[in-house]
Design an enzyme around this catalytic site. Structure first.
Site, PDB file in Angstrom:
ATOM      1  N   HIS A 252     -23.548  19.489  25.061  1.00 35.18           N
ATOM      2  CA  HIS A 252     -23.363  20.858  24.562  1.00 35.18           C
ATOM      3  C   HIS A 252     -22.032  21.381  25.095  1.00 35.18           C
ATOM      4  O   HIS A 252     -21.771  21.289  26.292  1.00 35.18           O
ATOM      5  CB  HIS A 252     -24.518  21.754  25.031  1.00 35.18           C
ATOM      6  N   ARG A 275     -20.701  32.066  20.268  1.00 32.92           N
ATOM      7  CA  ARG A 275     -19.546  31.658  19.455  1.00 32.92           C
ATOM      8  C   ARG A 275     -19.767  32.063  18.003  1.00 32.92           C
ATOM      9  O   ARG A 275     -18.863  32.571  17.344  1.00 32.92           O
ATOM     10  CB  ARG A 275     -19.348  30.144  19.527  1.00 32.92           C
TER      11      ARG A 275
END
Ligand code: FAD
Length: 471
Positions: A252, A275
């Protein structure tokens, strides 16, 4: 000794190894058939990595999907696509597992919602999905915690359930071609337990110096979002199990580096949505990638920079959010600020390079210029008049090992298969310990799903097996 442990007749009970979602699903199913379950868990607390899951569980079609859910027939295709080129090896076996996973997904959600009364009413679309199908509850409790605690509570109330924590399974017992139980260490004592065995011992993402270093030496020393513990797949290969896809490990790109405990190899995940809702990533004050790229591409872009630490191997990247994102993701951001993983500040703290980078980003977000890195979706980013006084939320992030796609080969009935693809009698596996479902890349939300689907199937199969043995 418990009521269960003193029962000497081997075939009145089944053994489940691991108390994550796969183990709890298997145990729930066995108990629904009236089979006693002895669950062994190496940690002090039950729940494994499952209890940390934060995005949700996939299912299609379901009553909660927006629009016209009955048309969401593409879960199978999306999964095949995500598996990648490796689908060409053992294609039929992989397709059968994926059909089982996706065709059982609607039923898995119904089981959790209608039989276990777990709220999964909010549905979002994660990367790689062509339709919103990742379910979580409307409240503040993350999905992993709400599912695990609900199943565990109802199991603990049942007289047929017996849980032993701080007990490490050290080997699988086999007589002839049949698994007959396990050996385990508990409070300094070695004990034996007899009965069919369902392995739900999870992945090896937290085994940084062991299995991870063996199968992915390039990732040795990386931090992880997983609990630090050795993988248990070797206990199954010792009795003939076959392994698949061990080299496929999901990293990740955004896990937090806690400023108070920067060297801790166990990291807290910085949710994907930060994000997605408009957050940007900075290295030395400059952006370096379209933040909406896949996990793999963002990770590769970060790891091209020299690492700033070697133990664990980590990078110095800043995640920056504005107040527009804060308004949309308040509960997440408040939680990260409370934990000391993010802080509220002004752009001045980030320096002059970051100031001009954020000014350019804001122009692109407002549609005044095209983004030089190709980002065309800025979601909640609202800051337009950018100055050194502008308020932002900032955290330090680094890539971390997150999920291991490989593991023991299973049949669609959850049977553990040997090197000749024959089921090993008396042995099943479910959840992240198994390999071959996700191939090169797991779709977000499909791991909790595989735990429920193959955990329940394994429970049914172990029940059928016990019925046959008793006759
Ligand atoms: C931070 C985070 C967020 C995530 N978010 C999501 C998400 O939103 N959606 C999703 O689908 N997936 C998510 N995942 C992945 C998912 O949570 C896991 O892959 C899944 O829960 C694994 O479940 P499991 O039951 O197979 O294993 P686990 O939950 O890891 O449980 C395995 C258990 O077995 C025990 N054990 C292991 N070996 C032994 C032994 N020899 N003897 C006794 N006990 C043993 C372990 O201690 C552990 O408790 C996330 C993972 C992390 C780390």
């Amino acid at each position: 000794m418990s009521k269960l442990a003193t029962q000497s007749t081997a075939h009145r009970q089944a053994i489940v190894v691991g108390s994550g979602l796969a183990g709890l699903s298997a145990a729930s199913q066995l108990i629904s058939h009236g089979v006693a379950v002895h669950l062994l868990e190496r940690s002090v607390k039950p729940g494994g990595n499952s209890i940390k899951a934060s995005s949700g569980i996939n299912g299609a079609p379901t009553k909660y999907q927006p629009g016209t859910p009955l048309f969401d027939t593409r879960f199978y295709e999306d999964t095949i696509k995500s598996v990648g080129g490796v689908i060409s090896t053992a294609r039929k076996e992989r397709e059968d597992l994926i059909s089982t996973l996706t065709n059982s997904s609607s039923d898995a959600i119904s089981w959790l919602v209608d039989e276990k009364w777990i709220d999964l009413s909010v549905v979002v679309q994660l990367g790689g999905h062509s339709f919103p199908r990742t379910h979580r509850g409307a409240g503040k409790t993350p999905p992993g915690a709400s599912i695990v605690t609900t199943l565990l509570k109802s199991l603990k109330e049942h007289p047929l359930f017996y849980l032993e924590t701080s007990c490490l399974v050290t080997s699988v017992l086999k007589s002839g071609d049949e698994v007959t139980g396990v050996e385990y260490d508990c409070e300094g004592q070695t004990k034996l337990l007899h009965g069919p065995v369902i392995f739900a011992s999870g992945g090896f993402g937290g085994d940084a110096e062991g299995m991870l270093a063996q199968y992915r030496p390039d990732l040795a020393g990386f931090p992880s979002t997983n609990d630090p513990r050795p993988g248990s797949q070797n206990l199954l290969t010792d009795v003939g199990a076959q392994l698949r896809d061990m080299e496929f490990v999901q990293v990740h790109p955004t896990s937090f580096v806690d400023p108070k405990d920067a060297r801790n190899p166990v990291k807290f995940l910085a949710a994907e949505l930060l994000r997605g809702e408009g957050g940007l990533l900075l290295h030395d004050g400059k952006r370096f990638i379209n933040e909406m790229e896949t996990r793999k591409n963002v990770t590769e872009a970060i790891t091209r920079f020299p690492a700033t630490d070697s133990s664990p191997r980590q990078w110095d990247i800043q995640l920056v959010l504005d107040e527009g994102i804060y308004e949309k993701a308040t509960s997440h951001i408040d939680f990260y600020v409370w934990k000391g993983l993010m802080h509220k500040t002004t752009i001045e703290e980030l320096g002059p390079t970051a100031l001009s980078t954020i000014q350019e980003y804001a122009k692109a977000a407002a549609g005044h210029v095209p983004d030089p890195l190709g980002r065309n979706y800025f979601a909640q980013w609202k800051l337009s008049d950018v100055s050194s006084e502008s308020v932002v939320y900032v955290g330090k992030i680094t890539p971390a090992v997150h999920f291991t796609m490989g593991g023991v080969v299973i049949s669609p009935r959850g049977e553990v298969l040997d090197a000749n693809n024959r089921p090993i009698k008396g042995l099943w596996a479910a959840g992240e310990v198994s390999g071959g479902i996700h191939g090169e890349n797991r779709l977000g939300g499909s791991s909790l799903l595989e735990c429920v689907v193959f955990g329940r199937i394994s429970g049914d199969q172990a029940f059928d097996y016990l019925k046959e043995v008793k006759q």
